[in-house]
Design an enzyme around this catalytic site. Structure first.
Site, PDB file in Angstrom:
ATOM      1  N   ASN A 139       0.865  -1.171   0.000  1.00  0.00           N
ATOM      2  CA  ASN A 139       0.000   0.000   0.000  1.00  0.00           C
ATOM      3  C   ASN A 139       0.910   1.232   0.000  1.00  0.00           C
ATOM      4  O   ASN A 139       1.440   1.622   1.033  1.00  0.00           O
ATOM      5  CB  ASN A 139      -0.900  -0.023   1.242  1.00  0.00           C
ATOM      6  CG  ASN A 139      -1.903   1.116   1.240  1.00  0.00           C
ATOM      7  OD1 ASN A 139      -1.849   2.000   0.386  1.00  0.00           O
ATOM      8  ND2 ASN A 139      -2.800   1.089   2.200  1.00  0.00           N
ATOM      9  N   LYS A 145       3.354   0.752   3.035  1.00  0.00           N
ATOM     10  CA  LYS A 145       2.995  -0.334   3.958  1.00  0.00           C
ATOM     11  C   LYS A 145       3.138  -1.647   3.216  1.00  0.00           C
ATOM     12  O   LYS A 145       2.819  -1.716   2.025  1.00  0.00           O
ATOM     13  CB  LYS A 145       1.533  -0.188   4.389  1.00  0.00           C
ATOM     14  CG  LYS A 145       1.306   0.899   5.390  1.00  0.00           C
ATOM     15  CD  LYS A 145      -0.086   0.737   5.987  1.00  0.00           C
ATOM     16  CE  LYS A 145      -0.559   2.057   6.530  1.00  0.00           C
ATOM     17  NZ  LYS A 145      -1.973   2.282   6.439  1.00  0.00           N
ATOM     18  N   ARG A 163      -2.197  -1.987  -3.725  1.00  0.00           N
ATOM     19  CA  ARG A 163      -3.481  -1.314  -3.537  1.00  0.00           C
ATOM     20  C   ARG A 163      -3.479  -0.033  -4.378  1.00  0.00           C
ATOM     21  O   ARG A 163      -2.521   0.735  -4.340  1.00  0.00           O
ATOM     22  CB  ARG A 163      -3.663  -0.937  -2.074  1.00  0.00           C
ATOM     23  CG  ARG A 163      -4.914  -0.130  -1.855  1.00  0.00           C
ATOM     24  CD  ARG A 163      -4.843   0.684  -0.596  1.00  0.00           C
ATOM     25  NE  ARG A 163      -6.091   1.382  -0.381  1.00  0.00           N
ATOM     26  CZ  ARG A 163      -6.197   2.504   0.306  1.00  0.00           C
ATOM     27  NH1 ARG A 163      -5.140   3.043   0.850  1.00  0.00           N
ATOM     28  NH2 ARG A 163      -7.361   3.080   0.444  1.00  0.00           N
ATOM     29  N   HIS A 208     -12.814   2.544  -0.416  1.00  0.00           N
ATOM     30  CA  HIS A 208     -12.782   1.449   0.574  1.00  0.00           C
ATOM     31  C   HIS A 208     -13.378   0.153   0.013  1.00  0.00           C
ATOM     32  O   HIS A 208     -13.822  -0.704   0.780  1.00  0.00           O
ATOM     33  CB  HIS A 208     -13.570   1.810   1.856  1.00  0.00           C
ATOM     34  CG  HIS A 208     -13.075   3.018   2.563  1.00  0.00           C
ATOM     35  ND1 HIS A 208     -13.925   3.990   3.049  1.00  0.00           N
ATOM     36  CD2 HIS A 208     -11.828   3.423   2.869  1.00  0.00           C
ATOM     37  CE1 HIS A 208     -13.218   4.949   3.628  1.00  0.00           C
ATOM     38  NE2 HIS A 208     -11.943   4.636   3.534  1.00  0.00           N
ATOM     39  N   GLY A 237     -13.511   4.672   9.737  1.00  0.00           N
ATOM     40  CA  GLY A 237     -12.186   5.001  10.259  1.00  0.00           C
ATOM     41  C   GLY A 237     -11.998   6.490  10.103  1.00  0.00           C
ATOM     42  O   GLY A 237     -12.975   7.237  10.097  1.00  0.00           O
ATOM     43  N   ARG A 292     -13.227  15.390   7.031  1.00  0.00           N
ATOM     44  CA  ARG A 292     -13.984  15.685   5.807  1.00  0.00           C
ATOM     45  C   ARG A 292     -15.472  15.857   6.103  1.00  0.00           C
ATOM     46  O   ARG A 292     -16.010  15.181   6.986  1.00  0.00           O
ATOM     47  CB  ARG A 292     -13.812  14.544   4.799  1.00  0.00           C
ATOM     48  CG  ARG A 292     -12.418  14.489   4.218  1.00  0.00           C
ATOM     49  CD  ARG A 292     -12.228  13.256   3.353  1.00  0.00           C
ATOM     50  NE  ARG A 292     -11.181  12.404   3.880  1.00  0.00           N
ATOM     51  CZ  ARG A 292     -11.018  11.119   3.563  1.00  0.00           C
ATOM     52  NH1 ARG A 292     -11.835  10.528   2.728  1.00  0.00           N
ATOM     53  NH2 ARG A 292     -10.039  10.422   4.104  1.00  0.00           N
ATOM     54  N   ILE A 318     -12.690   3.137  13.924  1.00  0.00           N
ATOM     55  CA  ILE A 318     -13.756   3.495  14.863  1.00  0.00           C
ATOM     56  C   ILE A 318     -14.738   2.337  15.046  1.00  0.00           C
ATOM     57  O   ILE A 318     -15.085   1.974  16.174  1.00  0.00           O
ATOM     58  CB  ILE A 318     -14.474   4.778  14.361  1.00  0.00           C
ATOM     59  CG1 ILE A 318     -13.466   5.929  14.260  1.00  0.00           C
ATOM     60  CG2 ILE A 318     -15.641   5.140  15.269  1.00  0.00           C
ATOM     61  CD1 ILE A 318     -13.949   7.146  13.487  1.00  0.00           C
ATOM     62  N   GLY A 319     -15.160   1.740  13.943  1.00  0.00           N
ATOM     63  CA  GLY A 319     -16.115   0.623  14.011  1.00  0.00           C
ATOM     64  C   GLY A 319     -15.584  -0.548  14.818  1.00  0.00           C
ATOM     65  O   GLY A 319     -16.336  -1.241  15.513  1.00  0.00           O
ATOM     66  N   GLU A 362      -7.710  -5.423   4.553  1.00  0.00           N
ATOM     67  CA  GLU A 362      -7.539  -5.058   3.142  1.00  0.00           C
ATOM     68  C   GLU A 362      -6.320  -5.736   2.528  1.00  0.00           C
ATOM     69  O   GLU A 362      -6.355  -6.160   1.377  1.00  0.00           O
ATOM     70  CB  GLU A 362      -7.401  -3.524   3.025  1.00  0.00           C
ATOM     71  CG  GLU A 362      -8.723  -2.827   3.282  1.00  0.00           C
ATOM     72  CD  GLU A 362      -8.576  -1.353   3.630  1.00  0.00           C
ATOM     73  OE1 GLU A 362      -8.011  -1.064   4.707  1.00  0.00           O
ATOM     74  OE2 GLU A 362      -9.015  -0.511   2.849  1.00  0.00           O
TER      75      GLU A 362
HETATM   76  P1  AMP Z   1      -8.492   3.944  10.364  1.00  0.00           P
HETATM   77  O1  AMP Z   1      -8.498   5.081   9.382  1.00  0.00           O
HETATM   78  O2  AMP Z   1      -9.422   2.841  10.007  1.00  0.00           O
HETATM   79  O3  AMP Z   1      -7.122   3.471  10.728  1.00  0.00           O
HETATM   80  O4  AMP Z   1      -9.117   4.567  11.731  1.00  0.00           O
HETATM   81  C1  AMP Z   1      -8.397   5.474  12.521  1.00  0.00           C
HETATM   82  C2  AMP Z   1      -9.346   6.180  13.478  1.00  0.00           C
HETATM   83  O5  AMP Z   1     -10.000   5.223  14.330  1.00  0.00           O
HETATM   84  C3  AMP Z   1      -8.651   7.128  14.431  1.00  0.00           C
HETATM   85  O6  AMP Z   1      -8.499   8.403  13.846  1.00  0.00           O
HETATM   86  C4  AMP Z   1      -9.615   7.179  15.598  1.00  0.00           C
HETATM   87  O7  AMP Z   1     -10.587   8.171  15.338  1.00  0.00           O
HETATM   88  C5  AMP Z   1     -10.326   5.829  15.586  1.00  0.00           C
HETATM   89  N1  AMP Z   1      -9.969   4.972  16.715  1.00  0.00           N
HETATM   90  C6  AMP Z   1     -10.700   4.835  17.830  1.00  0.00           C
HETATM   91  N2  AMP Z   1     -10.146   3.998  18.700  1.00  0.00           N
HETATM   92  C7  AMP Z   1      -9.022   3.573  18.143  1.00  0.00           C
HETATM   93  C8  AMP Z   1      -7.997   2.682  18.570  1.00  0.00           C
HETATM   94  N3  AMP Z   1      -8.033   2.051  19.745  1.00  0.00           N
HETATM   95  N4  AMP Z   1      -6.997   2.476  17.707  1.00  0.00           N
HETATM   96  C9  AMP Z   1      -6.951   3.101  16.517  1.00  0.00           C
HETATM   97  N5  AMP Z   1      -7.887   3.955  16.073  1.00  0.00           N
HETATM   98  C10 AMP Z   1      -8.918   4.197  16.877  1.00  0.00           C
END
Ligand code: AMP
Length: 402
Positions: free
Chosen positions: A7, A14, A88, A177, A208, A239, A330-331, A385
């Site tokens: 990636n 990555k 990717r 995504h 995320g 955003r 976040i999810g 992914e």
């Molecule tokens: P992603 O873009 O999927 O890596 O998501 C990153 C975002 O997930 C971060 O900016 C946070 O807002 C949220 N987040 C919440 N809890 C966590 C956690 N324990 N570890 C990483 N990301 C988290």
């Protein structure tokens, strides 16, 4: 067979090396802050993590570091063991509805899509060329974030601007995504519907720092929330997501700024960050909200409401739903945000959620949050992914890509 999933971002690279078809992870890591004297190189393998700070002035140096580390640590004995390097690619435009061999023709098409993705497209091409140079005998493949969304119908992907303009400039909803949504939908069907995709309706939520929702029927995407670029759809970390387009013109007038300056505000200074005035990270928002910060509370509620709006839209689009999947940073990790979202949709959709269980799910755990009597299943599924990228590379190499 060893397959490297890559990636390449504008300043990062990555990587994850898989043994296929066993899908065993041999090592993973990244080169970060490429272009700086104090760049960071990380590798983890056999449960050990290593990190060093050193100058990595370009992607080619990053690739060289990866290759050297693989050899030094004996993860590969001979570079010819890496038979596939699968990249990717964020934007596949109208050209790619599935993964393909990454050759000069693919590179030319990706290059022509740069105006739709100025941030990532050049990095993907640099990544491709750097690996080509180091591993000339490996097959390179390209896996597109937009490809999964190519099964949408015109009514779902067109914007209601003059049709000639849509056609002339290829303006449409491409989504994003897609690799993650595809993985989540496949995984949900495998784990919760006996592997039978036919008739299954899933609303997949990749939430995320970037966030998008996808509606899938029979395992295929019928609608997705991101638009021409990753600015559209639900509210995100920085955003706006969907907006009345007149806000652009009005704000440009109020602030006496150009469209591109306002566009920058929509992309980088809005979302959770802009509404809360605190952070784009849900951990900071949650901490402030729990202390009673009103803007933090408002930003969290707004964030959840925009997702609830899309879930409702997709429930109608699918004629019902069998499962809602929550994933990404976040999810997967935020019980607080999941609860806000689920509380917004539970009454209308007849959800019965185990909120006690919700509090215990984070850090890569998969779990079914809905109780037996819930009309729709709700699951947290960690996304992967890189595995999807490696799978497609392996399938192209072995002639099995559907
Ligand atoms: P992603 O873009 O999927 O890596 O998501 C990153 C975002 O997930 C971060 O900016 C946070 O807002 C949220 N987040 C919440 N809890 C966590 C956690 N324990 N570890 C990483 N990301 C988290």
């Amino acid at each position: 067979m060893k397959v490297m999933a890559v990636n390449a971002g504008s300043s990062s690279l990555k990587y994850k090396l898989f043994e296929m078809p066993e899908e065993k992870v041999l090592c993973a890591g990244n080169a970060d802050r490429i272009g700086h004297e104090d760049a960071i190189f990380k590798i983890s393998h056999d449960g050990k993590k290593e990190e060093k700070v050193l100058p990595i002035m370009d992607h080619a140096t990053g690739v060289r570091l990866i290759i050297d580390a693989l050899m030094e640590k004996g993860i590969v004995k001979d570079l010819s063991e890496i038979e596939v390097v699968s990249h990717r690619v964020v934007q596949g435009g109208k050209y790619f509805s599935h993964s393909v061999v990454f050759d000069e023709d693919t590179a030319k098409k990706i290059d022509s899509l740069t105006p739709l993705d100025p941030l990532h497209a050049p990095a993907h091409l640099i990544g491709y060329r750097a690996f080509r140079k180091e591993l000339p005998d490996a097959l390179e493949t390209a896996v597109f974030d937009t490809a999964y969304h190519q099964s949408m119908e015109e009514e779902d992907y067109l914007f209601p601007i003059p049709l000639e303009l849509s056609k002339m400039y290829d303006i449409r909803r491409y989504g994003a995504h897609g690799t993650s949504h595809h993985y989540l939908v496949d995984k949900a069907i495998k784990d919760y519907f006996g592997g039978k995709a036919l008739g299954v309706r899933i609303i997949s939520c990749h939430i995320g720092s970037g966030a998008s929702l996808t509606a899938a029927r029979d395992g295929k995407c019928v609608a997705t929330s991101m638009g021409l670029t990753p600015l559209g759809g639900v509210m995100m970390g920085t955003r706006t997501g969907d907006l009345d387009p007149s806000v652009m013109d009005y704000l440009a007038d109020c602030l006496q700024k150009s469209c591109s300056e306002i566009y920058d505000i929509f992309n980088r200074k809005s979302g959770l960050l802009g509404v809360s005035g605190i952070s784009n990270d849900t951990r900071d928002i949650e901490a402030a909200a729990l202390k009673g910060d009103e803007r933090a509370i408002l930003s969290a509620k707004l964030f959840a409401r925009r997702i609830a709006d899309y879930v409702g839209q997709y429930y109608v689009r699918l004629g019902g739903a069998d499962m809602i999947v929550l994933s990404a940073g976040i999810g997967e990790n935020s019980p607080y945000f999941r609860k806000l979202i689920l509380e917004d949709i539970q009454e209308a959709l007849g959800l019965d959620i185990d909120y006690g269980l919700n509090e215990t799910v984070f850090g890569g755990k998969q779990a079914l949050l809905s109780k037996e009597g819930s009309k729709i299943k709700v699951a947290v599924i960690p996304t992967d992914e890189e595995l999807m990228i490696a799978r497609d590379g392996y399938l192209i190499k072995t002639g099995g890509l559907r």
